[in-house]
Write an enzyme that holds these catalytic residues in place. Structure first.
Site: not given
Lengths: 280, 187
Positions: B36, B101
């Site tokens: 990222h 998550k």
């Protein structure tokens, strides 16, 4: 009588422990998860717990890691004072981790520098905790620690006036802030006392206690039971999606501290708080 | 259980609601912290991203090494909130879904709503089972990142739960509240 021990034995043992810890859930945790699945009163939560139990079974039978985050290796060593080690002790542990993470197809999750962040490629260096103890044995425990849970851990220097209630509030706040992130149901190790660096060590040691036991001091055992119940009433549940089972177990390790200090550390573990031990 | 396929079209995204369990199939791309950061660099420099974003799904995952004869090592989601600061720019450029998550920040939830996207969670720690759903794996960018490289995965019926939907509803809040309500009414 001095007992000779070749460092290569330490290397082999650490290698085997890394692999075993990552593939086989500790028995007490498996048992506790089964109980929790039976007692869980929220259907969706029970389904998640049953899936996690199935996963642990698949991992053990297929000899693969239970979780992809095979962690940074934390190695606890208790070395008997009557043992003489030939070869470098620290290098042997490092080599054991390197070998275990290669041969076991475990993930290389360590960067050599915290700011420049280049992956070391072999999951070394490990974190080593060393204690000299009476006798002629070497006891090694490898506890691979994943980041999801580790990142939710916290430490604070309370004042003595804040007392037990201050500690309780800090623990509960830590759990609420963690929420779904540490893959609940979680396991907690709480260190109280010591000093700035000892409290976190106490917390990590507490995290590895068997879920079948309570603190041998009834004063602390009562706190463990109360706080476990309080956390399991929060409703966070497995994966934070709601339910009864938020925490599988909680242990406190306490130690002497300064008259002006009340250090508290909470080491959060996930439902796969892994550890494997061998005695040489 | 409902089955959905990637790429996710607008109608599919809008039909998903927080708490729903679905089986996800098709191509998804792994990217987590390090990837990222590099993708943000690409955006800043005006360079091409490793894959076309429109309709695609990113899986925040770094699998363990692939054992001999297998397609992938153990694989499960990592904690999504670490990618929060780097998510809105991807959603604004067409990213349709994410699998991770844990919860997301208010800013990310807002961006998910504004850009009509969806955030799923997969079960954290169920990584041996997670591997069984991966049928193909190809490293497509940044191999030097090892486990954190961008991989193109073909998944088949990966069980996921809609955690934040395009309407802003949150399965964590809703799930925990619903459980506590039921508990209160039973006590």
């Amino acid at each position: 009588m001095v007992r000779e021990l070749d460092a290569r034995q330490i290397e082999e043992t650490v290698c085997e422990l890394c692999i075993r810890a990552c593939r086989e859930l500790p028995e007490d945790i498996g048992k506790r998860m089964e109980e929790a699945a039976r007692d869980e009163d929220w259907d969706k939560a029970r389904a998640i717990l049953e899936l996690l139990l199935k996963n642990a079974d698949v991992a053990r039978k297929s000899a693969v890691p239970i979780c992809q985050d095979t962690g940074m290796a934390v190695v606890f060593c208790e070395v008997g004072q009557d043992v003489h080690i030939t070869g470098s002790f620290e290098e042997a542990i490092c080599a054991g981790v390197r070998k275990g993470y290669t041969e076991g197809y475990l993930r290389k999750s360590v960067v050599g520098d915290p700011l420049r962040r280049k992956n070391t490629g072999d999951n070394t260096p490990p974190v080593i905790h060393l204690r000299l103890v009476p006798g002629d044995r070497v006891r090694l425990t490898v506890a691979p620690k994943g980041a999801g849970s580790e990142n939710m851990s916290r430490m604070t220097m309370l004042t003595p006036a804040q007392g037990m209630e201050g500690v309780r509030q800090f623990v509960m706040e830590t759990v609420r802030l963690a929420g779904a992130n540490p893959c609940p149901p979680m396991i907690l190790g709480i260190g109280v006392g010591g000093n700035f660096e000892r409290a976190p060590e106490l917390a990590k040691e507490a995290l590895l206690d068997s879920l079948d036991t309570w603190n041998p001091d009834p004063f602390y055992a009562d706190l463990e039971k109360e706080w476990l119940d309080e956390i399991n009433a929060m409703g966070i549940g497995p994966q934070g999606l709601g339910g009864r089972t938020t925490c599988l177990g909680l242990h406190i390790h306490q130690e002497a501290t300064h008259i002006a200090c009340l250090p508290v550390a909470v080491n959060v573990g996930c439902h796969v708080t892994r550890h494997a031990t061998a005695v040489l | 259980m409902r089955e959905i396929n990637t790429p996710l079209d607008h109608a599919t995204v809008m039909s998903l609601h927080a708490g729903e369990q679905v089986l996800l199939s098709g191509v998804i791309y792994t990217a987590r912290d390090a990837a990222h950061l590099r993708m943000m660099e690409c955006i800043r420099k005006g360079e091409k991203l490793p894959f076309e974003l429109t309709g695609q799904v990113i899986y925040y995952a770094g699998p363990s090494p692939t054992p001999p004869g297998a397609v992938v090592g153990s694989i499960g989601p990592t904690t999504s909130m670490r990618m929060d600061s780097m998510t809105p720019p991807l959603l604004e450029r067409g990213l349709a879904g994410m699998v991770g998550k844990g919860g997301r920040s208010q800013e990310v939830c807002r961006s998910i709503q504004e850009n009509s996207a969806v955030y799923f969670v997969a079960i954290g720690g169920a990584a041996a089972l997670g591997a069984q759903c991966v049928k193909a794996l190809e490293v497509i960018a940044w191999d030097d990142l090892g486990p954190e490289s961008v991989k193109r995965l073909v998944v088949d019926k990966l069980p996921v739960i809609v955690a934040v939907d395009a309407y802003g509803a949150d399965a964590f809040e809703e799930g925990q509240s619903a459980y506590l309500e039921q508990k209160k009414s039973m006590d």
